[in-house]
Design a protein around this motif. Structure first.
Motif: not given
Lengths: 765, 765
Positions: B28-36
């Motif tokens: 769950g650490k990958a940074l998807f666009a909505n996580d920026v």
């Protein structure tokens, strides 16, 4: 080129470009080491010896480990690699193993979940010591039977400089003056105490954010301490709130690396002001017995100088100070016969290491006092005595190096001379309740390390989007190297300097530029950048010539284009060159390298060319002394500095203002007592209200091997100030102070008891 | 080399290296666009047309601007550059200017301090429309008098392929079969709806984080929309939760760029699932009239194919589908006489663009149904009819390209043949309540774009600390390109693949690798990486040879060393080479380039070599049909794929499993109704419970121009699945479905009313 504006517009050399990073600092956005937030980082604190010299009989850590929030306690036994580090001599343990050697020596390291928990754990560590006899004077330390601080003995090092036949010269001289000068330990007192943070990534690599002047060295020493290959340690310099030499040593870095590596958890360590005082390196206190001989015309015939230095418990950069103080004993004067002996010893004092000037400020205090004494004895003006002896083109230094270019000391003295005469006259004409005086200080300073390999490297890359990135290992610690390197790159590439993206001082992204010390980054790293950028420029011109079907000679770089000199409608953009280069496999990233042309010093005579170029300066200080309190007010400083070429005049002036402030503190107030001075309440540094009116004059005697002629100014800015102030005090009082700082007590003593007696005066006029 | 293990240890080709980025995604650490998270970012929302075709008479925004928390409302008038973008044809406005062309066309963009505030503002915008007649069928759109969607007319494009003399061949044929096939719009249904975030830095440059397959294209189109030079826009791909072609278009990127640029504030935009359905590109629905001719031995003599495609309101990648569907009409078979006409029209439907396979999955449904019809008519087995017609070394395609290597279709069919025979026998022998069937699907797929320049570039850099960084513009959208490129670089350099640091898909740091589409990254970007790395390797061997005073031929790269093949105690490390290189100015960063060797198609005949290499595959599907409900269960898929060489077999299998899932959805359930389907409740995609047992077989018929022989598998994985399932349904039912998806309704209809009537059968046997 006929259009002058055109040609000027592509160069930012000599322009006062905004300092790189200044805006972030002004807005409070710059990330200093203590601002680095690593989630769940443990707090590190070191337990430090309160004894100056003792055998460690036992360390009991279990109660500390059991205390709430404590995660681990490390001692010297836990260090995986070799528990010795140091900038030249590897003699310092990260955590004491067999014994402690000064008040502040670290004995154990605590990692805890909070600062309070770390403090509590610290208080529960029990160390049993067997106290040893200690020694606090370097001469005593070298005497037979002195307590042994290191197994190899208490001698750190010795440097001899021999030129001509000094004994004969002293015999033949018309006048000989000998005095003993003394200086104390001095604290760097940077605004930002040492700090850092570290974590271990999934590959096992340790990344350390640190306030440092020396990332590539930090990497090597931390890797050695941990027994790891160097590339398993990455050092990233954070914004650094002052260094002045003390952040050349690893301070927090070793602790951070150790704890992060052993715990595999993020860690953070910030020194208290007390720790920054107690434990980091200081300026070496020197005892200098200085004997000068001249003929009746005021020509220097010989000097004989004995320097005794105290490096404290560990060597740090001490060995460099042994040599540099000796090499610079003559100051900026040509002396045909020279004998200098410099001997430094270990003591149980605080560590002395690098501090802005590496021994030269102390030596300048001595040689400039000597020049004034000579002038007085021979009844010539202080300006005149200097003018008769200064180094010129073709002169030979104490190490028999012949100066062939960029010897600007004459120009510096000429620049301040009218100010000196005017102040002198004003003092004579005006009677005031305070005593007034004016004094001169001159100096020479060799740029770069002394007679050793001392290279810098750099890279420049044309990015996929046509922008330029400059990679340099050089740590900008506030002095402005990032600005200067950017201006050099921008100018060569015909770009505004804000078009250069800069990556600095990250061992993972930049190759070594060497340390930010010895006033070397403009000259050495500037040349490395120039070398890299020239290669990129060469490629750009070559490719553009092909694309435009024209000769390379008809092209110039301007505003991100390579365009025809006589018709700027004919051009290609950097982006167009990128597109061509990527399809043709032409490198976009280029390497630069520069190592100054020096030779090592002969161990017996000191003969050699230790520096490729020298900076020169002359300063005058105008002072007033309140005879009731002994308070000295420096009212004016005129500072003329030969920097070869001022890449950024405001940055040069900034260095001069800061140097004058530091020199003023060195002259009048700063005195560090090892193991005792622990706060800025006990240790006074100049504040704004102490600052004189400073008139900075930039002299540009171009250095042919320098980037655009530049040399350096970082340390030179400081060196002449204390001598000028001390000479001004002597001018005001009619008596002279031989011990720095000339604090209230020493001033009052001089007022009431007259000068200390000369050791020896021989005058045959 | 005699030590085989030794040699193997330095290659990771063919090894199942962990997928790059997999760990971050699992944790769950990958940074998807909505996580920026950009501090104080404004929320963007678009107002979208609810009408399929209308003139905009007025847009009233003041009430929206005045609503609480609304910062700005933009319409087409606010776009600083050219308000048209698109992957091939620039026909799509970012915000509608004169009219709207489909339900979902964006009309205005709101920037507000929160999502609620943005939603409120949206509701206060008043648009006055004058509704226009709309057209939803491509044939009607091309008929005279149809409503005009674009000023240039409703024809998107046309492609003709002509080979031999088809008319004559049809006359001479023993059997001619003609059928009409039809497919619907299909939604990509990636897990992660389109999202992004953007900010403007102090230099004015706009950085956009986006979920994208195509960062270097995004950069160009966003810059054009804003009227800025390309390097003022930087695109950084975030972790991307599926793309399948639809993230080749700019979706949020244009809006983000516009708002960030005009407001100079950070912004964020995340599509709702409804928006992702309504507004992003879909798979083209095709109508295919397919006529095949064969002789009585089952040899294909000719095909005549008419394709009519619906590209919806805007072109997107449609023109590529016009061509690719035509070029692939023959499937993996050698057909001496070919006539294909492919015509695509604009309609007022949702935009159709790129979707995994670019028209080929639709064509494979047709050609594989035709093959089974021929087999049935001639009473030969489906295996046999294919074996008689497949492309072989020396065969000529429909575009008269001669295949000279890596034609693995025969091997694929051989690989699945025993499974087919076994299942066939099992069905014959076992009686069940459900109908059972088995079917075949074969395919050919040209790797890379069709007959156009299609290059990739890459860089590799030996870092200051001796580590290796690989720079590639290739966007890994989950398919594994980062893993494959890393394995290629690591193998060439004799390193473990975890020793390669990878920088991808950031226009500020990488040069273009082209789009992640057309199954091209392994073959094309893999070759570009190989080219870059080979240059670095060459340098390493050359320098090491000098350092070791030996010949280059005696050296090999292994474990971060360049060492003597026969005596591994003689070596230099990468770090040692760095040190030498930086002092000698030898480049450490090297460029790679690859553009496949293709020729453009002749506009009249389609003649040309549009691809440098082709992938091939054969799949079989075993199914059961519940005759009461019409439910089709796919129980097994055996999938044999000729990938040239599997750089990472698990990654290849992952693509096959995913492709089968998507093919199953295409075959049985996925049908998108433009303007109506807005959620996964209305649109069923296969779930785990729908998945058959998949047996993936990797066939490696090495492609001589591929990196280590590799071709590609991204789209091929999907293509044969639907044909195999449809042929299995026909096998089970004895009647055939010509309309995809074969959903419950169509299955029940086929069960109860038999197959749709053939348009024409001529059999002269």
């Amino acid at each position: 080129m006929t259009d002058t504006n055109f040609s000027q517009s592509s160069s930012s050399i000599g322009l006062n470009i905004s300092r790189v990073g200044a805006e972030e600092k002004l807005q409070g956005k710059a990330l200093f080491a203590n601002d680095v937030v690593l989630k769940n980082a443990l707090c590190l604190k070191a337990l430090r010896s309160e004894l100056p010299h003792a055998v460690i009989e036992s360390i009991e850590v279990q109660r500390a480990i059991n205390s709430p929030g404590c995660v681990a306690v490390f001692t010297g036994r836990d260090i995986p690699g070799k528990n010795r580090y140091g900038l030249i001599n590897k003699d310092q343990p990260l955590l004491a193993d067999t014994k402690v050697r000064f008040v502040g020596d670290p004995v154990a390291l605590v990692a805890a979940v909070s600062e309070d928990a770390a403090q509590t754990a610290l208080s529960k560590i029990k160390v049993e010591y067997k106290e040893l006899a200690a020694v606090f004077d370097p001469e005593e330390a070298l005497a037979p039977g002195a307590p042994l601080i290191h197994e190899k003995g208490n001698l750190l090092g010795k440097r001899l400089i021999k030129k001509g036949v000094p004994d004969l010269a002293f015999q033949k001289a018309d006048i000989v003056i000998e005095r003993k000068y003394q200086t104390t330990f001095v604290e760097h007192a940077y605004l930002e105490p040492d700090a850092g943070a570290a974590f271990v990534d999934q590959s096992g690599r340790i990344t350390i954010y640190a306030s440092t002047q020396n990332p590539h060295y930090d990497q090597v020493d931390v890797a050695k301490l941990l027994g790891l290959p160097e590339n398993m340690v990455r050092i990233i310099q954070t914004a650094t709130g002052g260094g002045f030499g003390s952040k050349l040593d690893i301070n927090t870095q070793g602790f951070l690396g150790l704890a992060a590596y052993l715990l595999k958890r993020p860690v953070k360590m910030t020194y208290s002001r007390e720790e920054a005082f107690l434990c980091t390196s200081k300026r070496h206190p020197l005892k200098i017995v200085y004997k000068s001989a001249a003929n009746k015309d005021g020509r220097l015939l010989a000097i004989d100088v004995k320097i005794i230095g105290d490096t404290g418990a560990y060597a740090s950069y001490g060995l460099a100070v042994v040599t540099r103080s000796a090499v610079h004993a003559t100051g900026p004067y040509e002396v045909p016969n020279v004998h200098v002996e410099s001997v430094f010893a270990y003591t149980n004092n605080s560590i002395a290491g690098a501090m802005r000037g590496f021994g030269v400020p102390q030596m300048a205090f001595a040689h400039e006092s000597q020049m004034d004494l000579l002038a007085e004895a021979l009844a010539v003006s202080p300006l005149e005595i200097r003018a008769r002896n200064i180094l010129r083109l073709g002169s030979t230094t104490a190490t028999k190096q012949t100066l062939t270019a960029s010897v600007g000391i004459g120009a510096c003295i000429e620049a301040i001379a009218p100010h000196y005469e005017q102040i002198k006259k004003s003092i004579e004409l005006t009677k005031t309740k305070n005593l007034r005086g004016v004094g001169l200080g001159c100096m020479m300073y060799g740029i770069g390390n002394t007679g050793v390999q001392n290279p810098s490297t750099a890279q420049v890359e044309l990015q996929p989007d046509g922008t330029i990135t400059l990679f340099s290992g050089a740590a900008d610690i506030g002095q402005g190297s990032s600005t200067v390197l950017t201006q050099i790159a921008a100018t060569e590439l015909g770009l505004d300097s804000n078009k250069i993206d800069l990556v600095t001082a990250d061992t993972g992204m930049t190759t070594s530029a060497g340390a930010t010390s010895a006033s070397r980054q403009t000259y050495i790293s500037g040349n490395a950048v120039l070398d890299a950028v020239s290669k990129l420029k060469e490629m750009l011109l070559t490719e553009a010539a092909t694309m435009l079907r024209t000769g390379r000679a008809s092209l110039t770089l301007k505003n991100g284009r390579i365009e025809n000199i006589s018709n700027n409608a004919l051009f290609v953009t950097l982006e167009q060159v990128v597109r061509k280069a990527v399809t043709e496999g032409i490198p976009l990233k280029w390497q630069g390298f520069f190592d100054p042309d020096t030779t090592p010093l002969d161990p017996d005579t000191g003969e050699g060319n230790p520096y490729a170029t020298f900076a020169f300066a002359a300063q005058l200080a105008e002072i007033e002394i309140d005879v009731l309190t002994g308070e000295v007010t420096v009212t004016k400083v005129v500072a003329a500095h030969d920097v070869g070429k001022a890449i950024n005049p405001d940055c040069v002036k900034g260095q001069i203002y800061g140097g004058v402030a530091m020199g003023l503190g060195f002259a009048l107030m700063e005195e560090f007592a090892p193991g005792k001075t622990v706060s800025l309440k006990d240790y006074h540094v100049p504040t704004f209200s102490d600052m004189p009116d400073v008139h900075a004059i930039i002299v540009e005697d171009a250095e042919p091997t320098g980037p655009y002629g530049a040399k350096g100014v970082g340390e030179p800015a400081l060196i002449p100030t204390a001598p000028a102030i001390l000479n001004a005090i002597a001018d005001a009082l009619g008596s002279r102070i031989y011990f720095l700082p000339a604090n209230l007590e020493r001033i009052m003593k001089a007022i009431h008891s007259g000068t200390s007696k000369p050791l020896k005066i021989k005058l045959m006029v």
